[in-house]
Design an enzyme around this catalytic site. Structure first.
Site, PDB file in Angstrom:
ATOM      1  N   LYS A  30       0.816  -1.217   0.000  1.00  0.00           N
ATOM      2  CA  LYS A  30       0.000   0.000   0.000  1.00  0.00           C
ATOM      3  C   LYS A  30       0.854   1.274   0.000  1.00  0.00           C
ATOM      4  O   LYS A  30       0.477   2.261  -0.630  1.00  0.00           O
ATOM      5  CB  LYS A  30      -0.956   0.016   1.195  1.00  0.00           C
ATOM      6  CG  LYS A  30      -0.309   0.195   2.558  1.00  0.00           C
ATOM      7  CD  LYS A  30      -1.347   0.245   3.645  1.00  0.00           C
ATOM      8  CE  LYS A  30      -0.703   0.393   5.015  1.00  0.00           C
ATOM      9  NZ  LYS A  30      -0.001   1.660   5.199  1.00  0.00           N
ATOM     10  N   THR A  31       1.992   1.255   0.684  1.00  0.00           N
ATOM     11  CA  THR A  31       2.842   2.458   0.700  1.00  0.00           C
ATOM     12  C   THR A  31       3.370   2.756  -0.698  1.00  0.00           C
ATOM     13  O   THR A  31       3.422   3.915  -1.122  1.00  0.00           O
ATOM     14  CB  THR A  31       4.008   2.279   1.684  1.00  0.00           C
ATOM     15  OG1 THR A  31       3.489   1.957   2.984  1.00  0.00           O
ATOM     16  CG2 THR A  31       4.832   3.550   1.786  1.00  0.00           C
ATOM     17  N   ASP A 217      -4.106   7.322   4.226  1.00  0.00           N
ATOM     18  CA  ASP A 217      -3.557   6.018   4.586  1.00  0.00           C
ATOM     19  C   ASP A 217      -4.315   5.460   5.794  1.00  0.00           C
ATOM     20  O   ASP A 217      -4.806   6.212   6.635  1.00  0.00           O
ATOM     21  CB  ASP A 217      -2.067   6.178   4.922  1.00  0.00           C
ATOM     22  CG  ASP A 217      -1.354   4.846   5.082  1.00  0.00           C
ATOM     23  OD1 ASP A 217      -1.889   3.818   4.629  1.00  0.00           O
ATOM     24  OD2 ASP A 217      -0.250   4.835   5.664  1.00  0.00           O
ATOM     25  N   GLU A 218      -4.404   4.133   5.893  1.00  0.00           N
ATOM     26  CA  GLU A 218      -5.021   3.441   7.046  1.00  0.00           C
ATOM     27  C   GLU A 218      -6.428   3.972   7.324  1.00  0.00           C
ATOM     28  O   GLU A 218      -6.777   4.286   8.481  1.00  0.00           O
ATOM     29  CB  GLU A 218      -4.132   3.590   8.297  1.00  0.00           C
ATOM     30  CG  GLU A 218      -2.710   3.068   8.130  1.00  0.00           C
ATOM     31  CD  GLU A 218      -2.598   1.555   8.177  1.00  0.00           C
ATOM     32  OE1 GLU A 218      -3.645   0.873   8.106  1.00  0.00           O
ATOM     33  OE2 GLU A 218      -1.468   1.053   8.252  1.00  0.00           O
ATOM     34  N   GLN A 248      -8.202  -5.305   8.987  1.00  0.00           N
ATOM     35  CA  GLN A 248      -7.195  -4.959   9.995  1.00  0.00           C
ATOM     36  C   GLN A 248      -7.647  -3.799  10.883  1.00  0.00           C
ATOM     37  O   GLN A 248      -6.819  -3.105  11.472  1.00  0.00           O
ATOM     38  CB  GLN A 248      -5.860  -4.616   9.327  1.00  0.00           C
ATOM     39  CG  GLN A 248      -5.221  -5.788   8.604  1.00  0.00           C
ATOM     40  CD  GLN A 248      -3.812  -5.486   8.138  1.00  0.00           C
ATOM     41  OE1 GLN A 248      -2.876  -5.386   8.936  1.00  0.00           O
ATOM     42  NE2 GLN A 248      -3.653  -5.344   6.831  1.00  0.00           N
ATOM     43  N   ARG A 601       1.394 -11.362  10.114  1.00  0.00           N
ATOM     44  CA  ARG A 601       2.690 -10.749  10.413  1.00  0.00           C
ATOM     45  C   ARG A 601       3.827 -11.655   9.944  1.00  0.00           C
ATOM     46  O   ARG A 601       4.971 -11.217   9.870  1.00  0.00           O
ATOM     47  CB  ARG A 601       2.862 -10.512  11.924  1.00  0.00           C
ATOM     48  CG  ARG A 601       1.915  -9.544  12.608  1.00  0.00           C
ATOM     49  CD  ARG A 601       1.769  -8.244  11.889  1.00  0.00           C
ATOM     50  NE  ARG A 601       0.672  -8.307  10.927  1.00  0.00           N
ATOM     51  CZ  ARG A 601       0.504  -7.471   9.912  1.00  0.00           C
ATOM     52  NH1 ARG A 601       1.379  -6.530   9.691  1.00  0.00           N
ATOM     53  NH2 ARG A 601      -0.523  -7.595   9.097  1.00  0.00           N
TER      54      ARG A 601
END
Length: 720
Positions: A30-31, A217-218, A248, A601
């Protein structure tokens, strides 16, 4: 534009016009998408850098995005409005503070200053700040700010049962005091922006015109205030791109509203939803297990992670194993950690992710005993936590009365009217007489002593009398755990946290109960325990970065490791008991999202474990395997016994490392036993007699006569 983008990412970058929601699963880049999208917009002349607004949740994310963008478009990157919500809000308010009655050099108060200010206000209102800690009141006020509620917008009947209905008045006074001192807190940086935009339409229009493209973002972590702020700014051009993952969303406890992402297409008609499902992090089995689990959530937009093209998707299945108790769980984790190390995995690529903080203690001690370096991320090590250090200080004074440091730590904790002036006199007396502070206290409480004022002398005598009683218990040679319980009870320390409304109070009580459990299991004498603690505290930090990481699942979001351990998968621990008892479906789904975060993770290996018996808050309990285990697709699992048979509808049982009479199937009773139903009176060999309140499959909710309501597997009780 980044030439390494896959087709999904390319679409997210090049779909510039209108509202776009990019559902970016774990490890899907995503970044890279956010940065490439910004570069694409600027490089193609769709907007000038200063006409782009990019909002992140952390300074770290903003810094990373800025550095990447600078690497693509050069110095122009510095002209983009890029930063956290609070930083962008601050930038706007600095320019227009006068319109709200502030000057542009207003101060931003930190947590401590906020609490001190609120404490002053509460004391002026004759509110007991011991029973009603300012931090707890501040939590409520900040909750209102997170919802975009100024004082005038909060319903007058809100929290009528809290502080006798005075909390809204406290909010008003608190805001007035902030304004009078030209100060704001972090919640104000968005709340006052909203007030500015509503009261001054020309200012709102200025920023609406300026920000032709907005990137967020997020987005799943936004609260109501942030959501309202974004909607206002996006009204003119409508070019808003929100990147996030509904699977998430795990921060509802700090104001995040998952509904913001779930209703995106309703808030922005004709919005496009683009799913990033190609994962560059994990193996096929890890992704299959995580995706299969999260599909059980109803409140989601839906996506399935898959190994990205060109990535090596081979790997081990997710390991799930049952053990007898928490000690065996820690021992096996150590063995596997050493195996991973021997196979070439550095310690810093190994993580232990727990649901609640008290779980770390058993693993910390196991790592110390094995000589494996570790670090606790996002929190203090168990024996470094405030409440544990306080409890240990009480025990140190009992064991060694000349321990001045320990005595001074707890002499007025909880508050018992022994102030700084009294303590100074104690220390000076000890210095003059060449004795310990404890001995000085005995001198000063004598009838003939006139050094202390009457009230101070009385309070000090009460404190010393308490220690005389505790000394008599020491002389009686009672068990270390019983002595510690008496210390925490008679000192008032336990009551202090029980009466506290502070958000962290429950966690501190849980840690104190864990401490009692440590003593009961491992130490007969206080002296042996204190020696153990001193050795734990003095362990060489080894100063290198090659350490196993221990942290909560919440703290792990955004991180990744080669090997991840997920211990404690039992109902009541994970999902947490509060979610089961009070939260309903919404809370259970957030717990499931937390499990999804934990699994994703890992790059290469995941080890999930659960125990048949565990001491929780100083009580031994028989555990039920987490309901999440039965939701993991068996084709992605491996383990002992019939581990892949976790589906509840199957008539299979799981056999951990020792013979344990439980079943993970949905049959209500093992063959040959009477089926126990609601209303039955039952007996449990540890908890005694009780009445069944309800039954679900093989789980019984039982009201026991002595300990209250517990959920127990039917195999552990007998109808009487």
């Amino acid at each position: 534009m980044d030439i390494d983008l896959n087709p999904e990412q390319t679409k997210a970058v090049e779909t510039t016009e209108g509202a776009v929601l990019v559902l970016s699963g774990a490890g899907t880049g995503k970044t890279r998408v956010l940065t490439s999208r910004l570069a694409y917009i600027i490089s193609n002349g769709l907007a000038a850098p200063w006409e782009c607004l990019a909002v992140t949740f952390t300074n770290r994310a903003a810094t990373e995005m800025g550095e990447r963008l600078s690497g693509i478009i050069g110095p122009a990157a510095s002209q983009v409005w890029l930063g956290t919500f609070h930083r962008i809000g601050l930038r706007i308010l600095r320019r227009h503070a006068e319109l709200l009655g502030y000057t542009s050099n207003f101060t931003i108060l930190g947590q401590d200053d906020q609490e001190r200010l609120l404490k002053q206000i509460m004391e002026a209102e004759n509110i007991d700040v011991k029973k009603n800690p300012p931090r707890a009141v501040l939590e409520v006020i900040q909750g209102w700010k997170d919802k975009g509620l100024s004082v005038s917008m909060v319903p007058t009947n809100t929290h009528e049962d809290f502080l006798n209905g005075k909390i809204l008045s406290l909010y008003r006074t608190y805001q007035d005091r902030l304004k009078n001192t030209n100060a704001m807190d972090f919640g104000d940086l968005l709340l006052l922006c909203l007030e500015l935009f509503k009261a001054h339409k020309d200012i709102l229009e200025k920023y609406q015109n300026q920000f032709r493209y907005i990137l967020v973002d997020e987005y799943q972590d936004t609260n109501v205030s942030q959501y309202l702020w974004l909607r206002l700014l996006a009204q003119k051009h409508g070019n808003i791109c929100c990147v996030g993952d509904d699977d998430q969303s795990i921060y509802s406890w700090r104001g995040a509203e998952i509904g913001n992402i779930l209703k995106f297409d309703r808030d922005f008609p004709n919005a496009q939803i683009i799913r990033l499902e190609s994962n560059y992090r994990s193996t096929e089995h890890i992704l299959g297990a995580a995706s299969g689990l999260i599909r059980h959530n109803e409140g989601r937009l839906g996506k399935d992670l898959k190994v990205a093209e060109g990535q090596d998707g081979s790997g081990d299945k997710v390991s799930v194993s049952g053990v007898w108790d928490g000690r065996e769980e820690a021992s096996r984790l150590i063995e596997q950690t050493e195996t991973e190390k021997r196979s070439g995995t550095p310690y810093n690529e190994i993580a232990v992710l727990v649901r609640v903080g008290f779980q770390t203690r058993e693993f910390e001690e196991a790592f110390i005993s094995a000589g494996i370096p570790y670090q606790v991320i996002g929190g203090a090590k168990f024996y470094d936590r405030e409440e544990i250090r306080d409890a240990v200080a009480y025990l140190r004074v009992l064991a060694q009365q000349n321990d001045d440091l320990a005595l001074l730590r707890i002499i007025n904790k909880p508050r018992r009217g022994i102030g700084d002036a009294t303590i100074q006199i104690l220390q000076q007396t000890a210095l003059n007489e060449h004795i310990s502070v404890f001995s000085a206290a005995r001198l000063l409480i004598r009838e003939e002593s006139t050094v202390l004022k009457t009230a101070a002398k009385k309070n000090l005598r009460i404190f010393m009398d308490m220690f005389s009683r505790l000394e008599s218990y020491m002389d009686a040679d009672i068990d270390a755990s019983d002595l510690a319980e008496k210390v925490l009870s008679e000192s008032g320390y336990l009551a202090m946290w029980k009466e506290s409304n502070a958000p962290e109070a429950q966690g501190r009580l849980e840690n104190l109960q864990e401490l009692i459990g440590v003593l009961r299991e491992n130490f007969k004498s206080i002296h042996a325990f204190l020696e153990h603690v001193s050795l734990v505290s003095d362990v060489d930090d080894m100063s290198n970065d090659d350490k196993v990481s221990i942290m909560t699942l919440h703290a792990a979001k955004g991180l990744e490791f080669n090997t991840v351990f997920l211990p404690g998968w039992e109902d009541g621990i994970f999902p947490h008991q509060r979610a089961l008892d009070e939260g309903g479906q919404r809370a259970l789904e957030e717990e499931r999202r937390l499990a999804y975060v934990g699994i994703t993770r890992a790059r290469k290996k995941v080890f999930i474990s659960f125990a048949a018996n565990r001491r929780v808050y100083n009580q031994w309990q028989n555990n039920i395997p987490s309901r999440f285990l039965s939701e993991l697709p068996p084709e992605h699992l491996t383990g002992e016994g019939s581990i892949v048979g976790f589906k509840r509808q199957r008539q299979e049982s799981f056999t951990p490392s020792r013979s344990i009479p439980w079943s993970s199937s949905s049959h209500t009773q093992s063959s040959g036993k009477q089926q126990i139903r609601k209303g039955f009176r039952v007996y449990h060999n540890r908890f005694g007699y009780g009445v069944v309140l309800s039954s679900e499959g093989n789980r019984l909710k039982i009201a026991f006569e002595d300990i209250g309501v517990k959920t127990i597997m039917a195999d552990f009780v007998e109808a009487v």
